[in-house]
Design a protein around this motif. Structure first.
Motif, PDB file in Angstrom:
ATOM      1  N   LYS A 114       0.578  -1.259   0.012  1.00 55.69           N
ATOM      2  CA  LYS A 114       0.345   0.017  -0.439  1.00 55.69           C
ATOM      3  C   LYS A 114       0.459   1.284  -0.191  1.00 55.69           C
ATOM      4  O   LYS A 114       0.871   2.109  -1.006  1.00 55.69           O
ATOM      5  N   GLN A 115       2.285   0.711   0.780  1.00 56.63           N
ATOM      6  CA  GLN A 115       2.847   2.353   0.884  1.00 56.63           C
ATOM      7  C   GLN A 115       3.640   2.431  -0.050  1.00 56.63           C
ATOM      8  O   GLN A 115       3.956   3.671  -0.636  1.00 56.63           O
ATOM      9  N   ASN A 116       4.438   1.613  -0.521  1.00 58.44           N
ATOM     10  CA  ASN A 116       6.237   1.632  -0.870  1.00 58.44           C
ATOM     11  C   ASN A 116       6.093   1.907  -2.424  1.00 58.44           C
ATOM     12  O   ASN A 116       6.220   1.813  -3.945  1.00 58.44           O
ATOM     13  N   ILE A 117       4.359  -0.046  -3.403  1.00 54.64           N
ATOM     14  CA  ILE A 117       4.219   0.596  -4.138  1.00 54.64           C
ATOM     15  C   ILE A 117       2.391   1.661  -4.605  1.00 54.64           C
ATOM     16  O   ILE A 117       3.545   2.496  -5.719  1.00 54.64           O
ATOM     17  N   GLY A 118       2.035   1.235  -3.130  1.00 51.44           N
ATOM     18  CA  GLY A 118       0.451   2.061  -4.000  1.00 51.44           C
ATOM     19  C   GLY A 118       0.253   3.275  -5.279  1.00 51.44           C
ATOM     20  O   GLY A 118       0.034   1.181  -5.992  1.00 51.44           O
ATOM     21  N   THR A 119       0.489   3.612  -5.788  1.00 58.18           N
ATOM     22  CA  THR A 119      -0.155   3.710  -7.658  1.00 58.18           C
ATOM     23  C   THR A 119       0.944   3.770  -7.837  1.00 58.18           C
ATOM     24  O   THR A 119       0.966   4.311  -9.434  1.00 58.18           O
ATOM     25  N   ARG A 120       1.731   3.795  -7.770  1.00 57.57           N
ATOM     26  CA  ARG A 120       3.462   3.821  -8.818  1.00 57.57           C
ATOM     27  C   ARG A 120       3.513   3.270  -9.825  1.00 57.57           C
ATOM     28  O   ARG A 120       3.690   4.101 -11.086  1.00 57.57           O
ATOM     29  N   TYR A 121       3.117   2.750 -10.345  1.00 53.42           N
ATOM     30  CA  TYR A 121       2.653   1.602 -10.855  1.00 53.42           C
ATOM     31  C   TYR A 121       1.670   1.338 -12.142  1.00 53.42           C
ATOM     32  O   TYR A 121       1.696   0.446 -13.105  1.00 53.42           O
ATOM     33  N   ASP A 122       0.426   2.489 -11.767  1.00 50.13           N
ATOM     34  CA  ASP A 122      -0.707   1.931 -12.335  1.00 50.13           C
ATOM     35  C   ASP A 122      -0.969   2.348 -13.864  1.00 50.13           C
ATOM     36  O   ASP A 122      -1.500   1.847 -14.423  1.00 50.13           O
ATOM     37  N   ALA A 123      -0.021   3.449 -13.611  1.00 51.08           N
ATOM     38  CA  ALA A 123       0.078   4.487 -15.468  1.00 51.08           C
ATOM     39  C   ALA A 123       0.597   2.971 -16.283  1.00 51.08           C
ATOM     40  O   ALA A 123       0.928   3.013 -17.019  1.00 51.08           O
ATOM     41  N   ASP A 124       1.976   2.755 -15.124  1.00 48.96           N
ATOM     42  CA  ASP A 124       2.706   1.845 -16.025  1.00 48.96           C
ATOM     43  C   ASP A 124       1.434   0.271 -16.826  1.00 48.96           C
ATOM     44  O   ASP A 124       1.579  -0.179 -17.612  1.00 48.96           O
ATOM     45  N   PHE A 125       1.363   0.185 -15.768  1.00 50.51           N
ATOM     46  CA  PHE A 125       0.145  -1.254 -15.683  1.00 50.51           C
ATOM     47  C   PHE A 125      -1.215  -1.009 -16.837  1.00 50.51           C
ATOM     48  O   PHE A 125      -1.265  -2.061 -17.863  1.00 50.51           O
TER      49      PHE A 125
END
Ligand SMILES: [Zn+2]
Length: 131
Positions: A114-125
């Protein structure tokens, strides 16, 4: 293949019993891995997941919250897509998560997700879903 993957995942990754395993939302991993290994081992194209991917219904960060209350598309097809993406594009994160799962550190895994990954990869996914 799907069920045997559950056995191996339960034996070697997910520490403790089922209730412990799902004490935090881990279903994306449990069902997603079983689908990913099953289709991968058989070298079969997952037409179900491919159809879902084209609709771009979910963000990766949303899938981390999947539980048994969600529908089969989200649990199986989207679990497959989440695991496929992470294993093949973010192996260091998978190693980190598995390190927690293998020791039953459910809250630490959850915090990492939830904190380290969070939404970080949403755009790439989202981009990857259309490839
Ligand atoms: Zn299953």
């Amino acid at each position: 293949n799907h069920e045997y993957t559950h056995y191996l995942d339960g034996r070697f990754n997910m520490y403790g019993d089922w209730n412990a395993n799902i004490s935090t939302p881990t279903l994306w991993w449990i069902e997603g891995l079983a689908e990913y290994v099953s289709y991968g081992y058989l070298r079969r194209h997952n037409t179900w997941a491919a159809g879902e991917a084209s609709r771009q219904t979910y963000n990766l960060s949303t899938l981390f919250d999947t539980t048994q209350q969600h529908d089969q598309d989200r649990v199986y097809a989207w679990g497959y897509l989440a695991v496929y993406y992470l294993v093949e594009n973010r192996p260091a994160d998978v190693a980190k998560i598995l390190g927690y799962y293998r020791t039953g550190s459910w809250q630490a895994a959850r915090s990492y997700i939830k904190q380290n990954i969070g939404t970080r990869y949403d755009a790439d996914f989202r981009r990857w879903l259309l490839t």
